[in-house]
Design a protein around this motif. Structure first.
Motif, PDB file in Angstrom:
ATOM      1  N   ILE A 411       0.857  -1.204   0.000  1.00  0.00           N
ATOM      2  CA  ILE A 411       0.000   0.000   0.000  1.00  0.00           C
ATOM      3  C   ILE A 411       0.886   1.244   0.000  1.00  0.00           C
ATOM      4  N   ASP A 412       1.907   1.208   0.839  1.00  0.00           N
ATOM      5  CA  ASP A 412       2.823   2.345   0.975  1.00  0.00           C
ATOM      6  C   ASP A 412       3.448   2.708  -0.379  1.00  0.00           C
ATOM      7  N   GLN A 413       3.961   1.683  -1.062  1.00  0.00           N
ATOM      8  CA  GLN A 413       4.646   1.938  -2.340  1.00  0.00           C
ATOM      9  C   GLN A 413       3.677   2.358  -3.441  1.00  0.00           C
ATOM     10  N   LEU A 414       2.522   1.718  -3.501  1.00  0.00           N
ATOM     11  CA  LEU A 414       1.567   2.074  -4.558  1.00  0.00           C
ATOM     12  C   LEU A 414       1.027   3.489  -4.363  1.00  0.00           C
ATOM     13  N   MET A 415       0.873   3.907  -3.096  1.00  0.00           N
ATOM     14  CA  MET A 415       0.390   5.279  -2.853  1.00  0.00           C
ATOM     15  C   MET A 415       1.466   6.308  -3.221  1.00  0.00           C
ATOM     16  N   ASP A 416       2.737   5.953  -2.991  1.00  0.00           N
ATOM     17  CA  ASP A 416       3.841   6.840  -3.404  1.00  0.00           C
ATOM     18  C   ASP A 416       3.837   7.037  -4.918  1.00  0.00           C
ATOM     19  N   LYS A 431      -7.734   2.320   7.473  1.00  0.00           N
ATOM     20  CA  LYS A 431      -7.166   2.896   6.252  1.00  0.00           C
ATOM     21  C   LYS A 431      -8.245   3.022   5.179  1.00  0.00           C
ATOM     22  N   ILE A 432      -8.272   4.186   4.543  1.00  0.00           N
ATOM     23  CA  ILE A 432      -9.256   4.448   3.488  1.00  0.00           C
ATOM     24  C   ILE A 432      -8.495   4.755   2.201  1.00  0.00           C
ATOM     25  N   ILE A 433      -8.881   4.062   1.123  1.00  0.00           N
ATOM     26  CA  ILE A 433      -8.284   4.347  -0.192  1.00  0.00           C
ATOM     27  C   ILE A 433      -9.243   5.254  -0.950  1.00  0.00           C
ATOM     28  N   GLY A 434      -8.707   6.336  -1.523  1.00  0.00           N
ATOM     29  CA  GLY A 434      -9.528   7.229  -2.338  1.00  0.00           C
ATOM     30  C   GLY A 434      -9.000   7.233  -3.763  1.00  0.00           C
ATOM     31  N   THR A 435      -9.893   7.079  -4.753  1.00  0.00           N
ATOM     32  CA  THR A 435      -9.457   7.051  -6.155  1.00  0.00           C
ATOM     33  C   THR A 435     -10.312   7.992  -6.998  1.00  0.00           C
ATOM     34  N   VAL A 436      -9.830   8.233  -8.225  1.00  0.00           N
ATOM     35  CA  VAL A 436     -10.580   9.063  -9.163  1.00  0.00           C
ATOM     36  C   VAL A 436     -11.556   8.186  -9.946  1.00  0.00           C
ATOM     37  N   GLY A 437     -11.241   6.897 -10.122  1.00  0.00           N
ATOM     38  CA  GLY A 437     -12.108   6.009 -10.901  1.00  0.00           C
ATOM     39  C   GLY A 437     -12.147   4.607 -10.318  1.00  0.00           C
ATOM     40  N   ALA A 438     -13.237   3.899 -10.582  1.00  0.00           N
ATOM     41  CA  ALA A 438     -13.472   2.576  -9.968  1.00  0.00           C
ATOM     42  C   ALA A 438     -12.432   1.537 -10.376  1.00  0.00           C
ATOM     43  N   LEU A 439     -11.920   1.634 -11.613  1.00  0.00           N
ATOM     44  CA  LEU A 439     -10.980   0.633 -12.110  1.00  0.00           C
ATOM     45  C   LEU A 439      -9.687   0.613 -11.284  1.00  0.00           C
ATOM     46  N   VAL A 443      -7.071  -2.422  -9.989  1.00  0.00           N
ATOM     47  CA  VAL A 443      -5.633  -2.421 -10.276  1.00  0.00           C
ATOM     48  C   VAL A 443      -4.830  -2.571  -8.981  1.00  0.00           C
ATOM     49  N   ILE A 444      -5.251  -1.859  -7.926  1.00  0.00           N
ATOM     50  CA  ILE A 444      -4.546  -1.935  -6.631  1.00  0.00           C
ATOM     51  C   ILE A 444      -4.605  -3.359  -6.086  1.00  0.00           C
ATOM     52  N   GLN A 445      -5.812  -3.941  -6.114  1.00  0.00           N
ATOM     53  CA  GLN A 445      -5.988  -5.308  -5.592  1.00  0.00           C
ATOM     54  C   GLN A 445      -5.124  -6.298  -6.384  1.00  0.00           C
ATOM     55  N   TYR A 446      -5.148  -6.152  -7.700  1.00  0.00           N
ATOM     56  CA  TYR A 446      -4.399  -7.037  -8.588  1.00  0.00           C
ATOM     57  C   TYR A 446      -2.898  -6.904  -8.327  1.00  0.00           C
ATOM     58  N   ARG A 447      -2.420  -5.667  -8.241  1.00  0.00           N
ATOM     59  CA  ARG A 447      -0.983  -5.456  -8.077  1.00  0.00           C
ATOM     60  C   ARG A 447      -0.510  -5.859  -6.680  1.00  0.00           C
ATOM     61  N   LEU A 448      -1.332  -5.636  -5.653  1.00  0.00           N
ATOM     62  CA  LEU A 448      -0.937  -6.068  -4.298  1.00  0.00           C
ATOM     63  C   LEU A 448      -0.740  -7.581  -4.273  1.00  0.00           C
TER      64      LEU A 448
END
Length: 524
Positions: A411-416, A431-439, A443-448
């Motif tokens: 999470i730390d690296q992807l947010m950077d 922890k709350i993730i905020g994004t501009v779009g649903a996709l 991507v975050i889940q897949y990459r984690l």
């Protein structure tokens, strides 16, 4: 070659468009013309097994879309060309906006059948904010498409910019024969080829052989249309283009290599070499001797075999040299870089030196954040790299208690990287993730999972906007934070953020606390 000549021969530009207008295909073909690659790969990976050069993340190859900006550099006819291919999908718009801060000009790709679409309008607004010079490429003329004159009217009206066609299509759809180059006043006829570049034949419009090559009716039609263009549209003015007031328009089919050569040759002649950059302290000119640059993007795990992160640095002034000490302005410490790299999408090569306009990659073990400056001596803070207020929010939870360390690191690296934004609730510590779009959540889940071996799940949370706070009256700010305690969070930099759960709540907060400013970008 002198330092000034090195700067003058550089062209750094971004390619932007609405999704599926053919932006990545055009990037491929520019690389093909530049001799940087020898066979182009279609982006739709189910048709041709080789996927596009600029889409190198696993998720991009699976979906056939670009989710991260990729950087490619090549030499062509004495010019050093740096292309930044951006994601078209609006869910990754933030990456695109930040990339536009690192380029000197932009090529906007428009689908000839669909015309100007929503995302194109938004991107044009970003270009207008910075007066970035814009060239328009109308793509997919090899498919049934709209009338070129109608398209020009729409581009002028929708993008609010004067247009001037510099190439003109001969037919469209199945009858598409190629393009007439108005800039060089000649016709290049290619046989359509998706994979390699062949030499074309060159003809003047008055040449009697024109009828033989494209047929009598098309030749008559072409001559009439060219006369009309010269009568209706203003002549091309380089000064107007460089000021962002006039957009040259090219037509073609990137897939079949029509019109790409015309675009590239004209672009190299008219596009600006590296421009001055704006820092908070002053304007920084490329010709200055002292090195300076800024980080506009961070990418983790470009090479999945090594858990590496790369900070993309745009060089603004001076000459960057390998193994030389430079100051990391935010941390206030000297750093030297033994293996800075130049890019060709995911292929990297170590560079000994780089000049203004170049994009280099610096291996990063967590020292850099987006917006950081590097400088030889002076403390400079470059402007224009905001984080936008997210519009979608979810709690992120660990789905595998054995992997909490990996999840935290991921999470730390992807947010950077600026993929999304992380807020930690001051009320319950979640922890709350905020994004501009649903996709982006996908991507975050897949990459984690694939890059860090950590699985996560999301819990719903109903929020409207994240606002950064600014107040001169400390007592009023403290009172606001106490009253709104359950809606307060910290961002990654530890700043206070107010998470409003509705437009009404935000409006009421603004009215009740007049001494507090609510900002929707982190740059204020």
């Amino acid at each position: 070659m002198t330092f000034k000549e090195e700067i003058k021969r550089r062209r750094t530009f971004g390619i932007v468009s609405h999704p599926d207008a053919g932006k990545t295909t055009l990037t491929e073909k520019l690389l093909l013309f530049g001799g940087a690659i020898h066979v182009a790969g279609a982006v739709k990976s189910n048709k041709i097994k080789k996927s596009a050069t600029s889409d190198f993340m696993e998720i991009e190859k699976q979906r056939g879309i670009s989710v991260a900006t990729s950087v490619m550099g090549f030499e062509y006819k004495g010019y050093k060309v740096n292309i930044l291919d951006t994601p078209g999908h609006q869910d990754f718009a933030e990456d695109t906006y930040r990339t536009l801060t690192a380029v000197d000009s932009v090529i906007i790709v428009i689908d000839a059948a669909k015309g100007v679409e929503a995302q194109t309008r938004k991107l044009m607004e970003v270009c207008r904010m910075r007066n970035t010079p814009v060239i328009v490429f109308v793509n997919k003329m090899d498919r049934p498409s709209r009338d070129p004159f109608d398209l020009l009217d729409e581009i002028e009206k929708e993008l609010n910019i004067e247009v001037r066609p510099l190439s003109w299509p001969i037919g469209n759809g199945p009858d598409f024969r190629g393009v007439y180059n108005l800039y060089e006043q000649n016709l290049y006829l290619f046989s359509p080829n998706k994979q390699v570049v062949e030499e074309g034949i060159s003809l003047e419009v008055s040449d009697p052989n024109l009828e033989k090559e494209i047929g009598e009716s098309m030749a008559i039609n072409l001559r009439e249309e060219l006369e009309l263009i010269n009568g209706v549209y203003p002549s091309f003015e380089e000064a107007g283009y460089l000021a962002g007031k006039q957009a040259p328009v090219f037509f073609g089919s990137a897939l079949n290599n029509f019109g790409v050569r015309e675009l590239l040759h004209c672009f190299l002649e008219i596009a600006p070499s590296p421009l001055p950059s704006t820092a908070e302290e002053r304007q920084v000119n490329p010709e200055e001797e002292k090195f300076s640059g800024f980080v506009f993007k961070i990418h983790a795990n470009m090479d999945p075999n090594h858990r590496n992160r790369i900070a993309f640095v745009k060089i603004c002034s001076g000459r960057f040299a390998r193994n030389t000490n430079y100051k990391h302005v935010r941390l206030g410490k000297q750093m030297k870089f033994s293996s800075p790299t130049a890019f060709m999408a995911e292929k990297k090569s170590i560079v000994d030196e780089a000049y203004p306009g170049d994009i280099i990659g610096i291996p990063d073990s967590g020292n850099f954040k987006i917006g950081d400056s590097l400088s030889e001596t002076e403390d400079l803070h470059f402007k224009g790299l905001p984080s936008f207020s997210p519009e979608l929010f979810r709690y992120i939870e660990n789905a595998d208690p054995m992997k909490s360390k990996q999840l935290a690191k991921g999470i730390d690296q992807l947010m950077d990287e600026g993929v999304a934004q992380l807020f930690v609730s001051q009320f319950n510590g979640r922890k709350i993730i905020g994004t501009v779009g649903a996709l982006q959540f996908e991507v975050i889940q897949y990459r984690l999972l694939h890059e860090y071996g950590a699985s996560c799940r999301y819990d719903p949370i109903n929020l409207y906007k994240a606002c950064w706070l600014e107040a001169e009256d400390e007592a009023q700010l403290a009172d606001f934070k106490r009253r709104k305690h359950q809606y307060m969070a910290h961002d990654k930099s530890g700043r206070d953020v107010f998470l409003a759960d509705s437009a009404y709540m935000l409006q009421m907060a603004k009215e009740s606390f007049k001494g507090i400013k609510f900002h929707f970008t982190s740059e204020f």
